[in-house]
Design a protein around this motif. Structure first.
Motif, PDB file in Angstrom:
ATOM      1  N   LEU A 130     -10.909  41.685  -7.864  1.00 28.28           N
ATOM      2  CA  LEU A 130     -12.243  41.877  -7.337  1.00 28.28           C
ATOM      3  C   LEU A 130     -13.262  41.070  -8.140  1.00 28.28           C
ATOM      4  N   ILE A 131     -14.437  40.906  -7.591  1.00 22.38           N
ATOM      5  CA  ILE A 131     -15.492  40.127  -8.239  1.00 22.38           C
ATOM      6  C   ILE A 131     -16.277  41.029  -9.191  1.00 22.38           C
ATOM      7  N   CYS A 132     -16.448  40.548 -10.434  1.00 20.59           N
ATOM      8  CA  CYS A 132     -17.231  41.304 -11.409  1.00 20.59           C
ATOM      9  C   CYS A 132     -18.648  40.726 -11.431  1.00 20.59           C
ATOM     10  N   PRO A 133     -19.669  41.518 -11.133  1.00 23.94           N
ATOM     11  CA  PRO A 133     -21.054  41.003 -11.075  1.00 23.94           C
ATOM     12  C   PRO A 133     -21.487  40.396 -12.423  1.00 23.94           C
ATOM     13  N   ASP A 134     -22.407  39.454 -12.345  1.00 23.00           N
ATOM     14  CA  ASP A 134     -22.877  38.771 -13.550  1.00 23.00           C
ATOM     15  C   ASP A 134     -23.607  39.704 -14.504  1.00 23.00           C
ATOM     16  N   ASP A 135     -24.235  40.735 -13.985  1.00 27.10           N
ATOM     17  CA  ASP A 135     -24.994  41.635 -14.849  1.00 27.10           C
ATOM     18  C   ASP A 135     -24.138  42.735 -15.458  1.00 27.10           C
ATOM     19  N   VAL A 136     -22.819  42.666 -15.248  1.00 32.62           N
ATOM     20  CA  VAL A 136     -21.909  43.660 -15.798  1.00 32.62           C
ATOM     21  C   VAL A 136     -21.010  42.953 -16.815  1.00 32.62           C
ATOM     22  N   ASP A 137     -20.921  43.492 -18.043  1.00 33.89           N
ATOM     23  CA  ASP A 137     -20.148  42.853 -19.103  1.00 33.89           C
ATOM     24  C   ASP A 137     -18.644  42.941 -18.860  1.00 33.89           C
ATOM     25  N   TYR A 138     -18.186  44.101 -18.386  1.00 35.55           N
ATOM     26  CA  TYR A 138     -16.731  44.284 -18.263  1.00 35.55           C
ATOM     27  C   TYR A 138     -16.443  45.186 -17.068  1.00 35.55           C
ATOM     28  N   CYS A 139     -15.488  44.777 -16.242  1.00 33.38           N
ATOM     29  CA  CYS A 139     -15.068  45.556 -15.071  1.00 33.38           C
ATOM     30  C   CYS A 139     -13.643  46.035 -15.312  1.00 33.38           C
ATOM     31  N   GLU A 140     -13.520  47.292 -15.677  1.00 29.44           N
ATOM     32  CA  GLU A 140     -12.210  47.825 -16.071  1.00 29.44           C
ATOM     33  C   GLU A 140     -11.200  47.799 -14.929  1.00 29.44           C
ATOM     34  N   TYR A 141     -11.685  48.055 -13.711  1.00 33.76           N
ATOM     35  CA  TYR A 141     -10.762  48.163 -12.584  1.00 33.76           C
ATOM     36  C   TYR A 141     -10.864  46.959 -11.654  1.00 33.76           C
ATOM     37  N   ARG A 142     -11.143  45.820 -12.235  1.00 39.86           N
ATOM     38  CA  ARG A 142     -11.205  44.606 -11.431  1.00 39.86           C
ATOM     39  C   ARG A 142      -9.840  44.212 -10.911  1.00 39.86           C
TER      40      ARG A 142
END
Length: 630
Positions: free
Chosen positions: A552-564
């Motif tokens: 999945l795409i992790c937004p630029d304003d989010v540092d880390y996406c655990e469930y990407r």
């Protein structure tokens, strides 16, 4: 073959009806008891009597005397608890055969809603006459019965808008379509004024003159109404207090020392005497007619009443052939007529359709707004899982709740029509499922058409198909579960039990989530396997995240996406070993199973077998013991 019916009230002509032999109904030493724990109560006490073809018979008596019970036992509506001999034309009655040739019109005028008088009559003709008559002849039969029962002005009126008298007459008209030789009516004049009651009873007398045995219980008829009846049977304290003509009531009471005042209604007077208002005279009355074994003032012979009509004499063979009383229409014909009726009722119930449409639109808009654009967002994967669960809940409650509210009332209609041999239960159940399914699918698609794009789920045909088909199957299973619950319970109990039952199903559907692929204890694994919501939830997760979907795409304003990572998330949910087709097969199995259970429970409610009766008796015994202990 034609049947002529004549009387002082006018002459009616009914053509093309199937031939039925007149039936004289008699009973000897008839008793009926009900058990309440260890205590048995006698409702009928070894009564005797005879009701003849061509006569209009009234069963009278004070409240609680056993009028309706006698009618129910004679009609075969109640069998358990009854003892004695009931005969038709001098031969012991075959209950199953008798149910096929008699009709029972109950007190509450239950009529199919949202269809006109003309449509109801034509559908009854299609069900009851089958292919024995062509369409033109069926139309003639319907027209003649409508004219006979004076329903011409109301032919295009829907049943909900009929007056009380018109509803009574339509209920009778529907049962006349295939010329039943015996007709029972439970208080047909209740709720009608004197004019409407007089009209109804006069029409019943015309029906009886056609060679039918017409028996009805009546509550305090007027003097004019009382004089119309050919035969009167008075029940007092479960015994026969009088049997004979209406004109014989006054001489009979005079004989036992109770002269009826000149200005008094004989019907009211004999009911008051039977209830003990003038002292204890019931024993004298019972002895005077030997508990129904004799008639002191005998009714007219059938030849006198008919005026010696040749058609009735030709019918008076006294032979009842069993093969003539199966369903006149085939199962497929019944299915077509019932499906057409149900579809017509569905489309005419516009208020319900608009409400259902609005609710799906409202729920779809709310859920779509809450989970907007989360389908590709790697930081909101858990929210997307919540969207899947919310969709399962929407597909659970929106189809199930209307069934819980409406089907218990429908069961009462089925009970009357099934008992009166309109159709078999298999064609009805098949027609019900087929007529319901398109609407359920349509409204589910409305919801899905809103939420799927609004939440930015993957626009791949295979994934859309899997998501949509899973939701539709869950909706159909929920609808079937509602049918199971409401087929045996009242509206109040259904509305309570339905939502309560769904709570453990919801809990089981999410049990073990977050523990990865570690299997839960065996007992909970087996319990979870019984939750159709679990298979629906797995189907939606596989539809969205299965088949090696890219990260999945992790937004630029989010540092880390655990469930990407999709595979990691699916494994964490404990669904990495899940396959879409297995879930679909399990949902189909549950759909089939629930419909079979609903069919079985409905059949047991309509005609319970010995095992089901034993279970109900045990339940009543336990309930009575619990009540007595308190």
């Amino acid at each position: 073959m034609e049947i002529q019916m004549s009387s002082p009230l006018g002459r009616a002509h009914l053509s093309h009806l199937p031939q039925r032999p007149p039936i004289n109904l008699s009973f000897q030493d008839l008793s009926y008891t009900v058990s309440n724990g260890k205590v048995s109560k006698f409702i009928l006490r070894s009564i005797n009597g005879e009701f003849r073809s061509g006569q209009l018979t009234a069963i009278l008596g004070p409240s609680g005397a056993g009028k309706s019970t006698l009618l129910n036992v004679l009609a075969g509506y109640r069998v358990l608890g009854a003892s004695g001999v009931i005969s038709t034309n001098g031969n012991p009655r075959d209950v199953n055969l008798f149910r096929k040739l008699s009709r029972y019109i109950m007190q509450d005028d239950l009529l199919q809603p949202l269809i006109t008088v003309q449509e109801a009559m034509l559908m009854a003709a299609d069900l009851k006459l089958g292919d024995n008559l062509d369409k033109a002849k069926k139309t003639v039969v319907v027209e003649e019965i409508i004219q006979l029962l004076r329903l011409n002005k109301a032919r295009n009126t829907v049943t909900e808008n009929l007056s009380g008298g018109e509803r009574k007459r339509l209920a009778i008209a529907l049962e006349l379509v295939n010329n039943p030789p015996v007709i029972f009516l439970d208080e047909p004049t209740t709720g009608l004024d004197d004019v409407a009651s007089s009209t109804c009873v006069s029409l019943l007398k015309r029906v009886a003159r056609g060679g039918r045995t017409v028996v009805c219980s009546v509550h305090t008829p007027s003097a004019r109404l009382f004089s119309v009846f050919d035969h009167v049977y008075v029940v007092a304290d479960g015994r026969c207090a009088y049997q004979g003509t209406s004109t014989g009531v006054v001489p009979f009471l005079q004989e036992i020392g109770l002269p009826c005042p000149t200005t008094y209604n004989p019907a009211d007077f004999i009911i008051e005497v039977s209830s003990g208002e003038y002292g204890s005279h019931v024993d004298k009355m019972v002895q005077g007619v030997e508990n129904g074994r004799c008639e002191r003032w005998r009714s007219y012979d059938i030849e006198e009443l008919q005026g010696g009509e040749e058609d009735i004499e030709q019918l008076n063979t006294g032979v009842i052939e069993k093969h003539n009383y199966h369903y006149e229409s085939t199962g497929y014909q019944q299915f077509k007529v019932l499906a057409r009726r149900m579809v017509l009722q569905t489309f005419r119930n516009r208020g319900y359709l608009w409400l259902r449409f609005s609710m799906h639109l409202f729920i779809g808009t709310i859920i779509g707004s809450l989970f907007t654009n989360i389908g590709f967002d790697g930081s909101k994967t858990l929210y997307n899982f919540g969207f899947c669960f919310a969709s399962i809940l929407a597909m659970l409650y929106t189809p199930m709740m209307p069934i819980l509210l409406a089907f218990p009332t429908e069961v009462m209609l089925i009970k009357r029509e099934y008992f009166n041999r309109w159709y078999g239960l298999k064609p009805y159940f098949a027609a019900m499922f087929v007529s319901r399914t398109p609407a359920t699918i349509f409204f589910a698609l409305i919801y899905l058409a809103i939420v799927y794009p609004a939440t930015a789920q993957p626009m791949e045909l295979s994934r859309i198909f899997m998501f949509v088909s899973t939701c539709i199957l869950v909706a159909l299973v929920a609808e079937s579960m509602g049918t199971v619950i409401s087929s045996t319970l009242s509206i109040v109990n259904s509305m309570f039990v339905g939502p309560v039952v769904t709570v453990p199903l919801m809990l089981l559907s999410v049990y073990g989530i977050g523990n990865g692929d570690d299997p839960p204890p065996l007992i909970w694994k087996m319990a979870r396997a019984c939750s159709f919501m679990r298979y629906g939830l797995e189907g939606l997760v596989v539809a969205i995240y299965g088949d090696s979907r890219a990260d999945l795409i992790c937004p630029d304003d989010v540092d880390y996406c655990e469930y990407r990572n999709v595979k990691y998330f699916v494994k964490l949910m404990g669904m990495s070993q899940v396959t879409y087709w297995f879930d679909m097969c399990m949902l189909l199995v549950m759909l089939l199973t629930l419909n079979l259970v609903a069919y079985y429970l409905l059949r047991q409610r309509l005609s319970p077998n010995y095992a089901f009766r034993a279970i109900k008796l045990i339940g009543r015994f336990i309930k009575s013991r619990m009540n007595s202990s308190h």
